[in-house]
Design an enzyme around this catalytic site. Structure first.
Site, PDB file in Angstrom:
ATOM      1  N   TYR A 241       0.825  -1.216   0.000  1.00  0.00           N
ATOM      2  CA  TYR A 241       0.000   0.000   0.000  1.00  0.00           C
ATOM      3  C   TYR A 241       0.859   1.266   0.000  1.00  0.00           C
ATOM      4  O   TYR A 241       1.889   1.308  -0.678  1.00  0.00           O
ATOM      5  CB  TYR A 241      -0.996  -0.021   1.170  1.00  0.00           C
ATOM      6  CG  TYR A 241      -1.801  -1.286   1.246  1.00  0.00           C
ATOM      7  CD1 TYR A 241      -2.505  -1.749   0.135  1.00  0.00           C
ATOM      8  CD2 TYR A 241      -1.863  -2.043   2.410  1.00  0.00           C
ATOM      9  CE1 TYR A 241      -3.246  -2.913   0.195  1.00  0.00           C
ATOM     10  CE2 TYR A 241      -2.609  -3.217   2.474  1.00  0.00           C
ATOM     11  CZ  TYR A 241      -3.294  -3.641   1.355  1.00  0.00           C
ATOM     12  OH  TYR A 241      -4.026  -4.793   1.410  1.00  0.00           O
ATOM     13  N   VAL A 259      -5.347  -7.385   5.039  1.00  0.00           N
ATOM     14  CA  VAL A 259      -5.823  -6.823   6.303  1.00  0.00           C
ATOM     15  C   VAL A 259      -6.160  -7.864   7.362  1.00  0.00           C
ATOM     16  O   VAL A 259      -6.436  -7.513   8.506  1.00  0.00           O
ATOM     17  CB  VAL A 259      -7.034  -5.884   6.097  1.00  0.00           C
ATOM     18  CG1 VAL A 259      -6.637  -4.658   5.320  1.00  0.00           C
ATOM     19  CG2 VAL A 259      -8.200  -6.621   5.461  1.00  0.00           C
TER      20      VAL A 259
END
Length: 305
Positions: A241, A259
């Protein structure tokens, strides 16, 4: 190697207290924030493990690497990258604001959610069931695990709470990028992210990429060296990210996080690495998992740069 992994897991376990388990998907809240595990599989097929490496978790964004491979195999490089870019965003994985900017006409890369939804829409099949079955079988083949399956609870939880992904998908449809039924595409995407794995499974994905798209055990070439190289390059530039640049400098290994706390890393021609630590930092990456990987990279000189 086993001794080293045990040392690194114990050295960094206290860092799990510094992050928090993802809670915006309710089913992910059930994870034990203290868990930390690792698996390394080298090019000779040796498997080294430590910590909670057997703990099951959903693959989440690590799935984006495999769906991208399958989409390219189905459509070719040119078609896929006419719909999604190759550039880092510098934004959070679920950001959508750049899609509204006048000079941006497609998601910037396949590792952010908007890009990954477009990639999933390109996977071929006569029905949504057939498309997901193709994805699942592809994942099973690459992980060398025929028992890989959907975590129904996480899938339903994602489907119920994934409002931002729904908004993104309809915006992409409005922009003329997303083709097909939006709800069907989202359903496949939520299922793709909810496939259940462990550290050994994601280490096998890393090994597959390290071995240029071939299954080490059989020597079977599932994809081309070129496609595997595209995926590894995007992992370096976008896989962690908006932390990808610092990650590349500090660790220097192609990697993809999710996640649920997984990190899949691939050291070309050397090994695949799977790490699990559900306690996340503010970027959505495993807090302790990152530190374990940094220590490992320094100890074994793993950086590709």
């Amino acid at each position: 190697m086993k001794k080293l992994l045990d040392e690194l897991i114990e050295k960094n376990r206290h860092l799990t207290k510094k992050g928090k388990v993802a809670d915006y998907i309710p089913a992910l809240k059930k994870a034990n924030s203290k868990d930390l595990g690792i698996c390394i599989i080298d090019m000779k097929g040796n498997i080294y493990t430590s910590g909670e490496y057997k703990t099951k978790f959903t693959i989440q964004s690590i799935s984006k690497t495999l769906s991208l491979m399958l989409a390219i195999m189905d459509n070719g490089v040119e078609k896929v990258f006419s719909k999604v870019g190759m550039e880092p965003t510098g934004d959070a994985f679920n950001s959508m604001y750049k899609l509204e900017m006048p000079d941006v006409y497609k998601p910037l890369n396949p590792m952010i959610n908007a890009g990954a939804i477009v990639v999933t829409s390109l996977i071929k099949g006569e029905s949504s069931e057939e498309k997901f079955e193709r994805i699942l079988n592809f994942f099973r083949k690459i992980t060398c695990n025929n028992k890989l399956n959907l975590n129904e609870e996480v899938y339903l939880s994602e489907k119920e709470t994934g409002n931002k992904n729904v908004a993104m998908a309809y915006l992409l449809k409005d922009m003329g990028i997303l083709e097909g039924d939006v709800e069907e595409i989202l359903d496949i995407y939520f299922k793709q992210c909810s496939i259940e794995v462990d550290c050994i499974d994601i280490a096998n994905i890393g090994l597959f990429l390290a071995n240029r798209g071939k299954i080490l055990k059989t020597g079977e070439a599932i994809t081309t060296d070129y496609i595997a190289r595209i995926v590894k390059t995007l992992m370096v530039t976008c896989g962690m990210y908006d932390f990808s640049g610092e990650f590349a400098i500090r660790i220097g290994i192609p990697a993809k996080s999710g996640v649920s706390g997984g990190i899949m890393a691939s050291v070309p021609h050397r090994m695949g690495i799977g790490i699990y630590g559900p306690s996340l930092d503010e970027k959505g990456n495993s807090v302790a998992g990152y530190e374990v990987l940094e220590d490992l990279s320094k100890k074994l000189n793993l950086s590709i740069f």
